[in-house]
Enzyme design. Sequence first.
Site, PDB file in Angstrom:
ATOM      1  N   GLY A  44     -10.333  22.392  21.246  1.00  0.00           N
ATOM      2  CA  GLY A  44     -10.904  21.405  20.332  1.00  0.00           C
ATOM      3  C   GLY A  44     -10.224  21.600  19.004  1.00  0.00           C
ATOM      4  O   GLY A  44      -9.011  21.789  18.938  1.00  0.00           O
ATOM      5  N   GLU A  45     -10.997  21.625  17.934  1.00  0.00           N
ATOM      6  CA  GLU A  45     -10.426  21.863  16.604  1.00  0.00           C
ATOM      7  C   GLU A  45     -11.037  23.165  16.081  1.00  0.00           C
ATOM      8  O   GLU A  45     -12.238  23.224  15.814  1.00  0.00           O
ATOM      9  CB  GLU A  45     -10.766  20.660  15.713  1.00  0.00           C
ATOM     10  CG  GLU A  45      -9.924  20.550  14.478  1.00  0.00           C
ATOM     11  CD  GLU A  45      -8.420  20.615  14.748  1.00  0.00           C
ATOM     12  OE1 GLU A  45      -7.938  19.927  15.663  1.00  0.00           O
ATOM     13  OE2 GLU A  45      -7.724  21.369  14.043  1.00  0.00           O
ATOM     14  N   SER A  46     -10.203  24.179  15.940  1.00  0.00           N
ATOM     15  CA  SER A  46     -10.758  25.500  15.626  1.00  0.00           C
ATOM     16  C   SER A  46     -11.500  25.515  14.289  1.00  0.00           C
ATOM     17  O   SER A  46     -12.502  26.220  14.144  1.00  0.00           O
ATOM     18  CB  SER A  46      -9.677  26.581  15.668  1.00  0.00           C
ATOM     19  OG  SER A  46      -8.547  26.198  14.947  1.00  0.00           O
ATOM     20  N   CYS A  94      -7.068  27.673  24.026  1.00  0.00           N
ATOM     21  CA  CYS A  94      -6.483  26.909  22.917  1.00  0.00           C
ATOM     22  C   CYS A  94      -7.232  27.171  21.600  1.00  0.00           C
ATOM     23  O   CYS A  94      -7.158  28.276  21.089  1.00  0.00           O
ATOM     24  CB  CYS A  94      -6.411  25.436  23.288  1.00  0.00           C
ATOM     25  SG  CYS A  94      -5.145  24.570  22.358  1.00  0.00           S
ATOM     26  N   ARG A 146      -1.377  28.631  14.540  1.00  0.00           N
ATOM     27  CA  ARG A 146      -1.912  27.330  14.962  1.00  0.00           C
ATOM     28  C   ARG A 146      -0.810  26.282  15.025  1.00  0.00           C
ATOM     29  O   ARG A 146       0.159  26.343  14.284  1.00  0.00           O
ATOM     30  CB  ARG A 146      -2.977  26.850  13.971  1.00  0.00           C
ATOM     31  CG  ARG A 146      -4.215  27.708  13.940  1.00  0.00           C
ATOM     32  CD  ARG A 146      -5.228  27.169  12.955  1.00  0.00           C
ATOM     33  NE  ARG A 146      -5.722  25.865  13.370  1.00  0.00           N
ATOM     34  CZ  ARG A 146      -6.482  25.086  12.604  1.00  0.00           C
ATOM     35  NH1 ARG A 146      -6.826  25.464  11.397  1.00  0.00           N
ATOM     36  NH2 ARG A 146      -6.893  23.923  13.065  1.00  0.00           N
ATOM     37  N   ILE A 175      -1.701  21.410  24.409  1.00  0.00           N
ATOM     38  CA  ILE A 175      -2.041  20.281  23.536  1.00  0.00           C
ATOM     39  C   ILE A 175      -2.198  20.806  22.108  1.00  0.00           C
ATOM     40  O   ILE A 175      -3.152  21.525  21.809  1.00  0.00           O
ATOM     41  CB  ILE A 175      -3.348  19.587  23.995  1.00  0.00           C
ATOM     42  CG1 ILE A 175      -3.222  19.136  25.455  1.00  0.00           C
ATOM     43  CG2 ILE A 175      -3.676  18.404  23.092  1.00  0.00           C
ATOM     44  CD1 ILE A 175      -4.538  18.693  26.086  1.00  0.00           C
ATOM     45  N   ARG A 176      -1.265  20.472  21.251  1.00  0.00           N
ATOM     46  CA  ARG A 176      -1.256  20.995  19.875  1.00  0.00           C
ATOM     47  C   ARG A 176      -1.616  22.495  19.897  1.00  0.00           C
ATOM     48  O   ARG A 176      -2.512  22.961  19.185  1.00  0.00           O
ATOM     49  CB  ARG A 176      -2.202  20.198  18.968  1.00  0.00           C
ATOM     50  CG  ARG A 176      -1.835  18.724  18.907  1.00  0.00           C
ATOM     51  CD  ARG A 176      -2.608  17.973  17.852  1.00  0.00           C
ATOM     52  NE  ARG A 176      -2.299  18.482  16.532  1.00  0.00           N
ATOM     53  CZ  ARG A 176      -3.203  18.777  15.588  1.00  0.00           C
ATOM     54  NH1 ARG A 176      -4.486  18.617  15.831  1.00  0.00           N
ATOM     55  NH2 ARG A 176      -2.829  19.203  14.423  1.00  0.00           N
ATOM     56  N   HIS A 217      -4.743  24.811  28.490  1.00  0.00           N
ATOM     57  CA  HIS A 217      -6.018  24.249  28.975  1.00  0.00           C
ATOM     58  C   HIS A 217      -6.146  24.291  30.495  1.00  0.00           C
ATOM     59  O   HIS A 217      -5.897  23.276  31.158  1.00  0.00           O
ATOM     60  CB  HIS A 217      -6.119  22.789  28.532  1.00  0.00           C
ATOM     61  CG  HIS A 217      -6.383  22.591  27.091  1.00  0.00           C
ATOM     62  ND1 HIS A 217      -7.645  22.494  26.567  1.00  0.00           N
ATOM     63  CD2 HIS A 217      -5.539  22.486  26.053  1.00  0.00           C
ATOM     64  CE1 HIS A 217      -7.577  22.326  25.262  1.00  0.00           C
ATOM     65  NE2 HIS A 217      -6.303  22.317  24.918  1.00  0.00           N
ATOM     66  N   GLU A 236      -8.772  24.141  32.185  1.00  0.00           N
ATOM     67  CA  GLU A 236      -9.890  23.272  32.615  1.00  0.00           C
ATOM     68  C   GLU A 236      -9.422  21.827  32.824  1.00  0.00           C
ATOM     69  O   GLU A 236     -10.138  21.016  33.388  1.00  0.00           O
ATOM     70  CB  GLU A 236     -11.044  23.335  31.600  1.00  0.00           C
ATOM     71  CG  GLU A 236     -10.896  22.539  30.311  1.00  0.00           C
ATOM     72  CD  GLU A 236      -9.892  23.123  29.296  1.00  0.00           C
ATOM     73  OE1 GLU A 236      -9.220  24.137  29.613  1.00  0.00           O
ATOM     74  OE2 GLU A 236      -9.770  22.543  28.205  1.00  0.00           O
TER      75      GLU A 236
HETATM   76  N1  GLN Z   1      -4.668  22.342  17.210  1.00  0.00           N
HETATM   77  C1  GLN Z   1      -5.995  22.852  17.459  1.00  0.00           C
HETATM   78  C2  GLN Z   1      -6.365  23.909  16.425  1.00  0.00           C
HETATM   79  O1  GLN Z   1      -5.530  24.423  15.716  1.00  0.00           O
HETATM   80  C3  GLN Z   1      -6.094  23.429  18.862  1.00  0.00           C
HETATM   81  C4  GLN Z   1      -5.839  22.341  19.871  1.00  0.00           C
HETATM   82  C5  GLN Z   1      -6.572  22.472  21.152  1.00  0.00           C
HETATM   83  O2  GLN Z   1      -7.548  23.201  21.278  1.00  0.00           O
HETATM   84  N2  GLN Z   1      -6.127  21.696  22.122  1.00  0.00           N
HETATM   85  O3  GLN Z   1      -7.498  24.225  16.319  1.00  0.00           O
END
Ligand code: GLN
Length: 192
Positions: A46-48, A78, A105, A134-135, A171, A173
């Site tokens: 997600g977004e940390s 992630c 990150r 993913i990112r 990921h 999952e």
């Molecule tokens: N870019 C997100 C972060 O820095 C991590 C991306 C993800 O969990 N898919 O939090």
Amino acid sequence: MKIGVLASQGAFIEHIEKLRQLGVEAMPVRLPEEIEGLDGLIIPGGESTSIGRLMRDYKLTQAIRDRVKNGMSVFGTCAGMILMARKSDDAYLESPGLMGITVRRNAFGRQRESFETELNVPVLGEKPFPGVFIRAPLIEQVNGTVEVLARLADSTIVAVRDGKMLALAFHPELTDDPRFHQYFLEIVSGRD
Ligand code: GLN
């Protein structure tokens, strides 16, 4: 065996489904009292920054640290891995910091923001694991007790374990391959 999936934000439903497919009791977790009876906890992607703030606001950060001291296993994917790291390039990140790793990150730059690659993961057997990035963050440094489980072809570390802690930059999952979740369950049950 009871596994919770932190459900503040991000890709938690997919983890719950994977665990249930493996026949395990799995539940979303948002409050400190919900982690009390757990054997293991998954911190999803997600977004940390957001997940870290929500953990702080809901008083989960310290509750998780305390449960880990009493033997709870944690699996971060992630953003979840970023939150498990003791150090990151984001000085403002609020996190429980459970593992002796340093992460960076969004480490793969624009062109490779998202990519899939086959990973060689010896602890899972011969068949490569589909790595969905993913990112994604990468692991820059590991301390003495941390075991490296997988690297990219250029030797970047993307999967690690330290005792009852498991962390992946990608990921699992979002794939059909249950082996990392199975591996985590083995760690939780003390079979590995
Ligand atoms: N870019 C997100 C972060 O820095 C991590 C991306 C993800 O969990 N898919 O939090």
